[in-house]
Motif scaffolding. Structure first.
Motif, PDB file in Angstrom:
ATOM      1  N   VAL A 160       0.822  -1.203   0.000  1.00 21.24           N
ATOM      2  CA  VAL A 160       0.000   0.000   0.000  1.00 21.24           C
ATOM      3  C   VAL A 160       0.862   1.262   0.000  1.00 21.24           C
ATOM      4  O   VAL A 160       0.536   2.246  -0.676  1.00 21.24           O
ATOM      5  N   ASP A 161       1.976   1.256   0.741  1.00 15.63           N
ATOM      6  CA  ASP A 161       2.822   2.449   0.750  1.00 15.63           C
ATOM      7  C   ASP A 161       3.574   2.593  -0.573  1.00 15.63           C
ATOM      8  O   ASP A 161       3.902   3.697  -0.989  1.00 15.63           O
ATOM      9  N   GLU A 162       3.830   1.477  -1.263  1.00 12.09           N
ATOM     10  CA  GLU A 162       4.436   1.570  -2.592  1.00 12.09           C
ATOM     11  C   GLU A 162       3.422   2.095  -3.605  1.00 12.09           C
ATOM     12  O   GLU A 162       3.772   2.816  -4.540  1.00 12.09           O
ATOM     13  N   MET A 163       2.154   1.750  -3.409  1.00  6.84           N
ATOM     14  CA  MET A 163       1.095   2.239  -4.290  1.00  6.84           C
ATOM     15  C   MET A 163       1.021   3.765  -4.225  1.00  6.84           C
ATOM     16  O   MET A 163       0.716   4.419  -5.226  1.00  6.84           O
ATOM     17  N   LEU A 164       1.344   4.321  -3.080  1.00  5.31           N
ATOM     18  CA  LEU A 164       1.370   5.777  -2.914  1.00  5.31           C
ATOM     19  C   LEU A 164       2.335   6.420  -3.918  1.00  5.31           C
ATOM     20  O   LEU A 164       2.059   7.490  -4.441  1.00  5.31           O
ATOM     21  N   HIS A 165       3.437   5.745  -4.208  1.00  2.63           N
ATOM     22  CA  HIS A 165       4.408   6.287  -5.156  1.00  2.63           C
ATOM     23  C   HIS A 165       3.795   6.403  -6.551  1.00  2.63           C
ATOM     24  O   HIS A 165       4.061   7.366  -7.274  1.00  2.63           O
ATOM     25  N   PHE A 166       2.972   5.424  -6.931  1.00  3.25           N
ATOM     26  CA  PHE A 166       2.287   5.507  -8.222  1.00  3.25           C
ATOM     27  C   PHE A 166       1.356   6.712  -8.262  1.00  3.25           C
ATOM     28  O   PHE A 166       1.291   7.430  -9.256  1.00  3.25           O
ATOM     29  N   VAL A 167       0.637   6.921  -7.164  1.00  2.00           N
ATOM     30  CA  VAL A 167      -0.289   8.056  -7.094  1.00  2.00           C
ATOM     31  C   VAL A 167       0.487   9.368  -7.163  1.00  2.00           C
ATOM     32  O   VAL A 167       0.138  10.273  -7.934  1.00  2.00           O
ATOM     33  N   LEU A 168       1.557   9.478  -6.369  1.00  2.00           N
ATOM     34  CA  LEU A 168       2.331  10.716  -6.344  1.00  2.00           C
ATOM     35  C   LEU A 168       2.994  10.997  -7.689  1.00  2.00           C
ATOM     36  O   LEU A 168       3.137  12.163  -8.076  1.00  2.00           O
ATOM     37  N   ALA A 169       3.392   9.960  -8.398  1.00  2.00           N
ATOM     38  CA  ALA A 169       4.064  10.157  -9.686  1.00  2.00           C
ATOM     39  C   ALA A 169       3.154  10.830 -10.709  1.00  2.00           C
ATOM     40  O   ALA A 169       3.636  11.439 -11.659  1.00  2.00           O
ATOM     41  N   GLY A 170       1.859  10.767 -10.489  1.00  2.00           N
ATOM     42  CA  GLY A 170       0.925  11.420 -11.394  1.00  2.00           C
ATOM     43  C   GLY A 170       0.712  12.894 -11.090  1.00  2.00           C
ATOM     44  O   GLY A 170       0.035  13.590 -11.853  1.00  2.00           O
ATOM     45  N   LEU A 216      11.617  10.451  -3.441  1.00  2.00           N
ATOM     46  CA  LEU A 216      11.810  11.250  -4.651  1.00  2.00           C
ATOM     47  C   LEU A 216      12.468  10.437  -5.763  1.00  2.00           C
ATOM     48  O   LEU A 216      12.098  10.557  -6.931  1.00  2.00           O
ATOM     49  N   ALA A 217      13.428   9.597  -5.409  1.00  2.00           N
ATOM     50  CA  ALA A 217      14.077   8.742  -6.417  1.00  2.00           C
ATOM     51  C   ALA A 217      13.080   7.769  -7.012  1.00  2.00           C
ATOM     52  O   ALA A 217      13.055   7.544  -8.237  1.00  2.00           O
ATOM     53  N   SER A 218      12.248   7.184  -6.185  1.00  2.00           N
ATOM     54  CA  SER A 218      11.236   6.243  -6.665  1.00  2.00           C
ATOM     55  C   SER A 218      10.219   6.937  -7.566  1.00  2.00           C
ATOM     56  O   SER A 218       9.869   6.427  -8.644  1.00  2.00           O
ATOM     57  N   ILE A 219       9.759   8.090  -7.144  1.00  2.00           N
ATOM     58  CA  ILE A 219       8.780   8.832  -7.945  1.00  2.00           C
ATOM     59  C   ILE A 219       9.403   9.301  -9.257  1.00  2.00           C
ATOM     60  O   ILE A 219       8.774   9.222 -10.321  1.00  2.00           O
ATOM     61  N   ALA A 220      10.646   9.760  -9.201  1.00  2.00           N
ATOM     62  CA  ALA A 220      11.326  10.183 -10.439  1.00  2.00           C
ATOM     63  C   ALA A 220      11.484   9.012 -11.406  1.00  2.00           C
ATOM     64  O   ALA A 220      11.275   9.177 -12.613  1.00  2.00           O
ATOM     65  N   ILE A 273      10.029   8.868 -15.158  1.00  2.00           N
ATOM     66  CA  ILE A 273      10.937   8.722 -16.300  1.00  2.00           C
ATOM     67  C   ILE A 273      10.721   7.399 -17.039  1.00  2.00           C
ATOM     68  O   ILE A 273      10.637   7.373 -18.273  1.00  2.00           O
ATOM     69  N   LEU A 274      10.633   6.298 -16.293  1.00  2.00           N
ATOM     70  CA  LEU A 274      10.580   4.966 -16.899  1.00  2.00           C
ATOM     71  C   LEU A 274       9.167   4.428 -17.084  1.00  2.00           C
ATOM     72  O   LEU A 274       8.986   3.374 -17.696  1.00  2.00           O
ATOM     73  N   GLY A 275       8.180   5.110 -16.541  1.00  2.00           N
ATOM     74  CA  GLY A 275       6.804   4.647 -16.662  1.00  2.00           C
ATOM     75  C   GLY A 275       6.339   3.946 -15.401  1.00  2.00           C
ATOM     76  O   GLY A 275       7.134   3.512 -14.574  1.00  2.00           O
ATOM     77  N   VAL A 334       9.002  -2.574 -12.017  1.00  2.00           N
ATOM     78  CA  VAL A 334      10.462  -2.441 -12.117  1.00  2.00           C
ATOM     79  C   VAL A 334      10.876  -0.994 -11.868  1.00  2.00           C
ATOM     80  O   VAL A 334      11.826  -0.730 -11.127  1.00  2.00           O
ATOM     81  N   SER A 335      10.155  -0.055 -12.456  1.00  2.00           N
ATOM     82  CA  SER A 335      10.463   1.365 -12.231  1.00  2.00           C
ATOM     83  C   SER A 335      10.320   1.734 -10.758  1.00  2.00           C
ATOM     84  O   SER A 335      11.112   2.497 -10.223  1.00  2.00           O
ATOM     85  N   LEU A 336       9.309   1.178 -10.123  1.00  2.00           N
ATOM     86  CA  LEU A 336       9.064   1.457  -8.712  1.00  2.00           C
ATOM     87  C   LEU A 336      10.221   0.977  -7.848  1.00  2.00           C
ATOM     88  O   LEU A 336      10.655   1.662  -6.927  1.00  2.00           O
ATOM     89  N   ARG A 337      10.762  -0.193  -8.169  1.00  2.00           N
ATOM     90  CA  ARG A 337      11.739  -0.843  -7.302  1.00  2.00           C
ATOM     91  C   ARG A 337      13.164  -0.808  -7.841  1.00  2.00           C
ATOM     92  O   ARG A 337      14.044  -1.479  -7.312  1.00  2.00           O
ATOM     93  N   ILE A 338      13.408  -0.015  -8.868  1.00  2.00           N
ATOM     94  CA  ILE A 338      14.727   0.004  -9.510  1.00  2.00           C
ATOM     95  C   ILE A 338      15.833   0.440  -8.546  1.00  2.00           C
ATOM     96  O   ILE A 338      16.953  -0.078  -8.603  1.00  2.00           O
ATOM     97  N   LEU A 339      15.549   1.356  -7.647  1.00  2.00           N
ATOM     98  CA  LEU A 339      16.572   1.827  -6.702  1.00  2.00           C
ATOM     99  C   LEU A 339      17.051   0.681  -5.804  1.00  2.00           C
ATOM    100  O   LEU A 339      18.254   0.511  -5.601  1.00  2.00           O
ATOM    101  N   SER A 340      16.126  -0.120  -5.311  1.00  2.00           N
ATOM    102  CA  SER A 340      16.514  -1.252  -4.468  1.00  2.00           C
ATOM    103  C   SER A 340      17.224  -2.333  -5.269  1.00  2.00           C
ATOM    104  O   SER A 340      18.165  -2.964  -4.785  1.00  2.00           O
ATOM    105  N   ILE A 341      16.790  -2.548  -6.490  1.00  2.00           N
ATOM    106  CA  ILE A 341      17.432  -3.567  -7.324  1.00  2.00           C
ATOM    107  C   ILE A 341      18.864  -3.157  -7.646  1.00  2.00           C
ATOM    108  O   ILE A 341      19.797  -3.960  -7.518  1.00  2.00           O
ATOM    109  N   LEU A 342      19.076  -1.914  -8.038  1.00  2.00           N
ATOM    110  CA  LEU A 342      20.435  -1.427  -8.309  1.00  2.00           C
ATOM    111  C   LEU A 342      21.279  -1.437  -7.033  1.00  2.00           C
ATOM    112  O   LEU A 342      22.474  -1.750  -7.078  1.00  2.00           O
TER     113      LEU A 342
END
Length: 161
Positions: free
Chosen positions: A26-36, A63-67, A71-73, A77-85
């Motif tokens: 649910v808190d990750e879903m917030l990032h999708f909402v904020l990105a809009g 901010l990194a997650s939202i950016a 940028i990537l859509g 994967v875009s949501l979690r790219i920071l943790s994966i990298l």
């Protein structure tokens, strides 16, 4: 192990075990909402919620997650790219630390396997939270310090105290 093999191993581990198969929280879903939203609105909401409902997220991680979503859509994967990298950086630098101490490659692989057995670690590898970036930064700092120390030692100079 060579630096290239260490990087390939780190990347493979991060992609296979990076919890991309986990549901979006649910808190990750917030990032999708904020990105809009527009950036001024995003900053206002983060400032408003930073002390209460942000589930331990830091401003920078949010901010990194939202950016990355902007940028990537909007995808997992875009949501979690920071943790994966960050997982790639953690394993790369950890294995390079072990190589400084000339740990055999079999034990280096054992380190990777043992680390993946830690449930909390494996769970956080692909979550959009600041834990993996913190771990990666710590590991990278330690590697850089030990690398400097090993270079000094190889020159025959005493390590700085």
């Amino acid at each position: 192990m060579s630096a290239r093999r260490v990087f390939l191993l780190s990347s493979t581990v991060a992609l296979i075990f990076g919890s991309l198969n986990q549901p979006v929280w649910v808190d990750e879903m917030l990032h999708f909402v904020l990105a809009g939203l527009a950036w001024p609105d995003i900053l206002a909401i983060i400032q408003e919620t930073s002390g209460t409902v942000n589930h331990g997220q830091t401003w920078m991680a949010q901010l990194a997650s939202i950016a990355s979503l902007k940028i990537l859509g909007a995808n997992e994967v875009s949501l979690r790219i920071l943790s994966i990298l960050s997982t790639v950086v953690f394993f790369y630098t950890s294995l390079r630390i072990l190589s400084i101490f000339e740990v055999p490659w079999q034990l280096q692989l054992t380190f990777v396997g043992t680390t993946l057995l830690v449930n909390d670690f494996a769970f956080q590898m692909g979550n959009a939270r600041p834990y993996m970036p913190l771990l990666a930064a710590s590991s990278a700092l330690l590697w850089s310090l030990l690398r400097l120390w090993s270079l000094e030692r190889s020159k025959g100079a005493a390590p700085p105290v």
